[in-house]
Design a protein around this motif. Sequence first.
Motif, PDB file in Angstrom:
ATOM      1  N   LEU A 173      59.336  36.992  25.831  1.00  0.00           N
ATOM      2  CA  LEU A 173      60.598  36.245  25.836  1.00  0.00           C
ATOM      3  C   LEU A 173      61.470  36.570  24.628  1.00  0.00           C
ATOM      4  O   LEU A 173      62.656  36.213  24.615  1.00  0.00           O
ATOM      5  N   LYS A 174      60.923  37.240  23.625  1.00  0.00           N
ATOM      6  CA  LYS A 174      61.731  37.669  22.472  1.00  0.00           C
ATOM      7  C   LYS A 174      62.417  39.015  22.719  1.00  0.00           C
ATOM      8  O   LYS A 174      63.286  39.418  21.939  1.00  0.00           O
ATOM      9  N   LEU A 175      62.016  39.719  23.786  1.00  0.00           N
ATOM     10  CA  LEU A 175      62.556  41.055  24.030  1.00  0.00           C
ATOM     11  C   LEU A 175      63.972  40.996  24.597  1.00  0.00           C
ATOM     12  O   LEU A 175      64.327  40.053  25.303  1.00  0.00           O
ATOM     13  N   PRO A 176      64.795  42.009  24.312  1.00  0.00           N
ATOM     14  CA  PRO A 176      66.103  42.081  24.960  1.00  0.00           C
ATOM     15  C   PRO A 176      65.913  42.343  26.448  1.00  0.00           C
ATOM     16  O   PRO A 176      65.135  43.206  26.840  1.00  0.00           O
ATOM     17  N   TYR A 177      66.585  41.583  27.274  1.00  0.00           N
ATOM     18  CA  TYR A 177      66.432  41.730  28.718  1.00  0.00           C
ATOM     19  C   TYR A 177      67.502  42.659  29.295  1.00  0.00           C
ATOM     20  O   TYR A 177      68.677  42.543  28.965  1.00  0.00           O
ATOM     21  N   PHE A 178      67.072  43.598  30.140  1.00  0.00           N
ATOM     22  CA  PHE A 178      67.994  44.445  30.892  1.00  0.00           C
ATOM     23  C   PHE A 178      67.253  44.994  32.107  1.00  0.00           C
ATOM     24  O   PHE A 178      66.020  45.001  32.157  1.00  0.00           O
ATOM     25  N   ASP A 179      67.989  45.446  33.098  1.00  0.00           N
ATOM     26  CA  ASP A 179      67.376  46.000  34.294  1.00  0.00           C
ATOM     27  C   ASP A 179      66.537  47.227  33.919  1.00  0.00           C
ATOM     28  O   ASP A 179      66.932  48.018  33.054  1.00  0.00           O
ATOM     29  N   ALA A 187      57.479  50.170  24.094  1.00  0.00           N
ATOM     30  CA  ALA A 187      58.464  50.570  23.081  1.00  0.00           C
ATOM     31  C   ALA A 187      59.226  49.358  22.543  1.00  0.00           C
ATOM     32  O   ALA A 187      59.481  49.247  21.339  1.00  0.00           O
ATOM     33  N   LEU A 188      59.584  48.432  23.430  1.00  0.00           N
ATOM     34  CA  LEU A 188      60.337  47.255  23.012  1.00  0.00           C
ATOM     35  C   LEU A 188      59.481  46.325  22.157  1.00  0.00           C
ATOM     36  O   LEU A 188      59.964  45.737  21.187  1.00  0.00           O
ATOM     37  N   ILE A 189      58.205  46.187  22.514  1.00  0.00           N
ATOM     38  CA  ILE A 189      57.310  45.333  21.736  1.00  0.00           C
ATOM     39  C   ILE A 189      57.001  45.968  20.388  1.00  0.00           C
ATOM     40  O   ILE A 189      56.966  45.286  19.353  1.00  0.00           O
ATOM     41  N   LYS A 190      56.804  47.281  20.365  1.00  0.00           N
ATOM     42  CA  LYS A 190      56.580  47.972  19.095  1.00  0.00           C
ATOM     43  C   LYS A 190      57.811  47.861  18.205  1.00  0.00           C
ATOM     44  O   LYS A 190      57.697  47.733  16.975  1.00  0.00           O
ATOM     45  N   ARG A 191      58.993  47.886  18.801  1.00  0.00           N
ATOM     46  CA  ARG A 191      60.244  47.783  18.050  1.00  0.00           C
ATOM     47  C   ARG A 191      60.301  46.492  17.236  1.00  0.00           C
ATOM     48  O   ARG A 191      60.863  46.471  16.134  1.00  0.00           O
ATOM     49  N   GLN A 192      59.706  45.417  17.734  1.00  0.00           N
ATOM     50  CA  GLN A 192      59.751  44.151  17.001  1.00  0.00           C
ATOM     51  C   GLN A 192      58.487  43.917  16.180  1.00  0.00           C
ATOM     52  O   GLN A 192      58.172  42.799  15.800  1.00  0.00           O
ATOM     53  N   GLY A 193      57.752  45.021  15.912  1.00  0.00           N
ATOM     54  CA  GLY A 193      56.599  44.936  15.032  1.00  0.00           C
ATOM     55  C   GLY A 193      55.287  44.673  15.728  1.00  0.00           C
ATOM     56  O   GLY A 193      54.265  44.440  15.066  1.00  0.00           O
ATOM     57  N   TRP A 231      68.747  53.421  21.081  1.00  0.00           N
ATOM     58  CA  TRP A 231      69.810  52.725  20.330  1.00  0.00           C
ATOM     59  C   TRP A 231      69.260  51.428  19.721  1.00  0.00           C
ATOM     60  O   TRP A 231      69.512  51.111  18.550  1.00  0.00           O
ATOM     61  N   LEU A 232      68.481  50.678  20.519  1.00  0.00           N
ATOM     62  CA  LEU A 232      67.905  49.431  20.027  1.00  0.00           C
ATOM     63  C   LEU A 232      66.916  49.691  18.887  1.00  0.00           C
ATOM     64  O   LEU A 232      66.892  48.963  17.890  1.00  0.00           O
ATOM     65  N   GLN A 233      66.101  50.734  19.051  1.00  0.00           N
ATOM     66  CA  GLN A 233      65.106  51.049  18.025  1.00  0.00           C
ATOM     67  C   GLN A 233      65.756  51.361  16.691  1.00  0.00           C
ATOM     68  O   GLN A 233      65.277  50.954  15.626  1.00  0.00           O
TER      69      GLN A 233
END
Length: 248
Positions: A173-179, A187-193, A231-233
Amino acid sequence: MNLLPVHVSAVIPAKNEAENIEPLVSEIIEQFGSRNDFEIIYVDDGSTDSTADKVLLLSLKYPGIVRLVQHDFSVGQSTAIHSGVSLAKGELIVTLDADGQNDPVDMLALINKGESFEKGADYCVAGYRRMRKDTQWKRLQSRIANKIRSRLLNDNTPDTGCGLKVFPKHTFLKLPYFDHMHRFLPALIKRQGGVIVVMEVSHRNRQFGQSKYGMWGRLSAGIIDMLGVIWLQRRAKLPNISEIYPNE
């Protein structure tokens, strides 16, 4: 009916998978055995067959265990997963594909690994289908796509397309949501540590129905989405947070 508070929620996005519903539910329940702290959430993503009816019948057979979440029209796998996780009662989420190609036997190993992390930790335990039951052409495409993605995103995941994953609800639920975000969860979970753990899992032949995803559609969307994840990373900032208390 469950006697304990729900701890594990199995979230299964499904579109026109009616014939695969009952066999998969039976296998999942068998694997959990006497453990009664789980639920199975099917997210019917605008199916035009009897997928929803099959899930509803099973929810009567297994009250408190099988749940149905329904979209009135198809919005894609990522949104289906997001809907299921958002409504899940459990803190630990396990995702599986509805086609039965993920073997529930592997599910508990990933769950056990996830439960070894400290409470509040961010992580993803991702399945790796080393021996895939797909055509040679599809396996080749997947290997190429995974190598490109892994090199560009450095997500330490050789098979991000594997539907079998375990992660905490609070992490998701902390991840940025997109299709299409489900393809980039590590990658998204690693991005937030968060920590990424890869575990080899088996892969089975589809027994009923047909795949809902075409290669070229996934490729074109994947390139655009990958650029967005890069871009997010590059804009992620992870400070060390400390709470300061006044001297008494």
